[in-house]
Design a protein around this motif. Structure first.
Motif, PDB file in Angstrom:
ATOM      1  N   SER A 104       0.852  -1.196   0.000  1.00  0.00           N
ATOM      2  CA  SER A 104       0.000   0.000   0.000  1.00  0.00           C
ATOM      3  C   SER A 104       0.883   1.239   0.000  1.00  0.00           C
ATOM      4  N   TYR A 105       0.251   2.391  -0.230  1.00  0.00           N
ATOM      5  CA  TYR A 105       0.941   3.677  -0.202  1.00  0.00           C
ATOM      6  C   TYR A 105       0.339   4.562   0.888  1.00  0.00           C
ATOM      7  N   GLU A 197      10.915   8.145 -17.921  1.00  0.00           N
ATOM      8  CA  GLU A 197      10.149   8.961 -16.968  1.00  0.00           C
ATOM      9  C   GLU A 197       9.406   8.085 -15.966  1.00  0.00           C
ATOM     10  N   GLU A 198       8.933   6.924 -16.400  1.00  0.00           N
ATOM     11  CA  GLU A 198       8.282   5.996 -15.471  1.00  0.00           C
ATOM     12  C   GLU A 198       9.244   5.567 -14.376  1.00  0.00           C
ATOM     13  N   HIS A 199      10.451   5.179 -14.765  1.00  0.00           N
ATOM     14  CA  HIS A 199      11.438   4.753 -13.777  1.00  0.00           C
ATOM     15  C   HIS A 199      11.815   5.915 -12.851  1.00  0.00           C
ATOM     16  N   ARG A 200      11.860   7.102 -13.405  1.00  0.00           N
ATOM     17  CA  ARG A 200      12.173   8.275 -12.586  1.00  0.00           C
ATOM     18  C   ARG A 200      11.088   8.517 -11.543  1.00  0.00           C
ATOM     19  N   LEU A 205       8.825   7.079  -5.243  1.00  0.00           N
ATOM     20  CA  LEU A 205       7.760   6.457  -4.451  1.00  0.00           C
ATOM     21  C   LEU A 205       8.192   5.776  -3.153  1.00  0.00           C
ATOM     22  N   PRO A 206       9.411   5.224  -3.041  1.00  0.00           N
ATOM     23  CA  PRO A 206       9.731   4.378  -1.879  1.00  0.00           C
ATOM     24  C   PRO A 206       9.432   5.003  -0.525  1.00  0.00           C
ATOM     25  N   ARG A 207       9.584   6.309  -0.373  1.00  0.00           N
ATOM     26  CA  ARG A 207       9.343   6.937   0.936  1.00  0.00           C
ATOM     27  C   ARG A 207       7.867   6.859   1.346  1.00  0.00           C
ATOM     28  N   ALA A 214      10.021  -6.728  -3.288  1.00  0.00           N
ATOM     29  CA  ALA A 214      11.343  -6.920  -3.871  1.00  0.00           C
ATOM     30  C   ALA A 214      11.275  -6.624  -5.368  1.00  0.00           C
ATOM     31  N   GLY A 215      12.404  -6.207  -5.933  1.00  0.00           N
ATOM     32  CA  GLY A 215      12.410  -5.815  -7.343  1.00  0.00           C
ATOM     33  C   GLY A 215      11.894  -6.889  -8.272  1.00  0.00           C
TER      34      GLY A 215
END
Length: 407
Positions: A104-105, A197-200, A205-207, A214-215
């Motif tokens: 979740s976010y 741009e998607e990867h950027r 997001l991680p914070r 996991a990746g």
């Protein structure tokens, strides 16, 4: 395998740090949901719901219920553009990509973060569990001329013309608008971003993630989209065609809801498939030997893993229902249901539940094995106690006999 290792799931479940040592993950991740429309051409029409080409206006025509939307499966003229589009066009047309990166976010914190990024042309809006905003990494073109008043096309749209070898023209309208839909249950759907741009954006997001995956466990789903002047809005061969004038963000929100649910289901599919794969030897072992050659601790760890799997899937079951937004704005429901049908969500949920029944049966089998093992232990203790009692009685008899003989 040591006593400290889990006998079942070798990956963190839904990103949660595993309480025991984690063996290496098994091979590459599955890229996207397990649906037939990913490998075969399929057409699903998206109902036109809006008068005068307004994407966010009230519904006055078209389909009036999800049931009506499901009746539309083909349109003779609607396949034409989709059939002519192929892999070579995916590099040109805007992308629609969904990523499931966490359990979740922290959606409100993320909304504040996006609102503060004014240089990205952001204006976030919360729709229940979804956060929407424009989010552009591209600097505005200061030299670009304003569109003529009679030209109703937005400035961020342009027309592409492709001429096939047979001389047939294919005219598509593409958009440079970058829009993000972040769903609270750990999925982000990006419209109009380049892959870089998607990867950027994902690095930002991680914070805000809770129980990060996991990746190798991140689930991905990729589409392309364009705006068409001809035919009805549709999804065909993973190309999303939006009718010109009806490509507002709420239509995209309806489609994004279905895509987000689909990519979340793919995580559950992988977890269940992996669990069945690593536990398939247990029933065979019971059939051959009559019991599981596992210690009580390992059996308890296995039961715990299976319970965690079922609890996580059941707790997230609400995301598979119609979003609350569809109750507030019913004009969006047919588009959402048509997208959901293309992604085969109902069939995949049904299959997922059947596989969960297999997990449930295995769980019951392990519990019974644990019960039998406990009963055998108690029987052994009783036998030992009886043997001790007999031995003590025999010693008493011998001592009494010797004492009487000495007299």
């Amino acid at each position: 395998m040591s006593e400290e290792e889990s006998p079942l799931l070798p990956r963190p479940l839904l990103g949660r740090p595993h309480p025991t040592a984690i063996p290496p993950t098994l091979g590459p991740p599955k890229q996207g949901p397990q649906r037939t429309s990913k490998v075969s051409q399929k057409l699903k029409l998206l109902p036109d719901q809006y008068p005068g080409g307004r994407a966010d206006g009230p519904r006055v025509s078209g389909f009036h219920s999800p049931a009506d939307a499901r009746l539309v499966v083909a349109e003779p003229g609607g396949r034409r553009d989709g059939e002519r589009l192929g892999k070579q066009d995916r590099a040109v047309l805007p992308r629609v990509t969904a990523y499931c990166t966490a359990s979740s976010y922290r959606i409100k914190e993320l909304a504040r973060y996006i609102a503060a990024r004014k240089s990205r042309s952001t204006d976030p809006v919360l729709y229940d569990e979804c956060l929407y905003s424009v989010y552009s990494y591209r600097a505005p073109d200061e030299g670009a001329a304003e569109p003529e008043p009679e030209n109703r096309r937005p400035a961020h749209e342009q027309e592409l013309v492709r001429v096939d070898p047979d001389g047939t023209e294919l005219r598509l309208v593409v958009s440079s608008l970058s829009e993000v839909f972040v769903f609270e249950y750990g999925v982000v759907v990006l419209w109009g971003f380049s892959e870089q741009e998607e990867h950027r954006f994902l690095r930002e997001l991680p914070r805000f993630e809770i129980e990060k995956l996991a990746g190798v466990d991140v689930q991905i789903e990729e589409f392309n989209y364009y705006v068409t002047r001809q035919g009805q809005a549709r999804i065909h061969n993973d190309f999303i065609a939006l009718r010109e004038g009806t490509a507002g963000h709420k239509v995209k929100l309806s489609i994004s809801h279905a895509i987000a649910q689909s990519v979340k289901i793919s995580l559950f599919e992988e977890l269940v498939d992996h669990t069945i794969e690593v536990t398939q030897d247990i029933p065979q072992e019971i059939a051959m030997t009559g019991k599981v050659q596992m210690s009580r601790k390992k059996i308890m760890m296995s039961i715990g893993e299976l319970f965690i799997l079922r609890i996580n899937i059941n707790l997230h079951g609400s995301i598979l229902d119609s979003p609350e937004l569809m109750w507030a704005e019913p004009q969006l429901e047919p588009v959402y249901q048509a997208s959901r049908s293309y992604l085969e969500i109902n069939q995949r949920v049904s299959l997922l539940n059947q596989r969960l029944e297999v997990i449930s049966d295995l769980l019951q089998m392990l519990k019974e094995q644990l019960g039998h093992a406990h009963e055998e232990y108690l029987e052994f203790v009783v036998i030992v106690l009886i043997a001790v009692e007999v031995l003590v009685a025999f010693i008493n008899i011998v001592v009494d006999f010797l004492a009487q003989g000495g007299e």
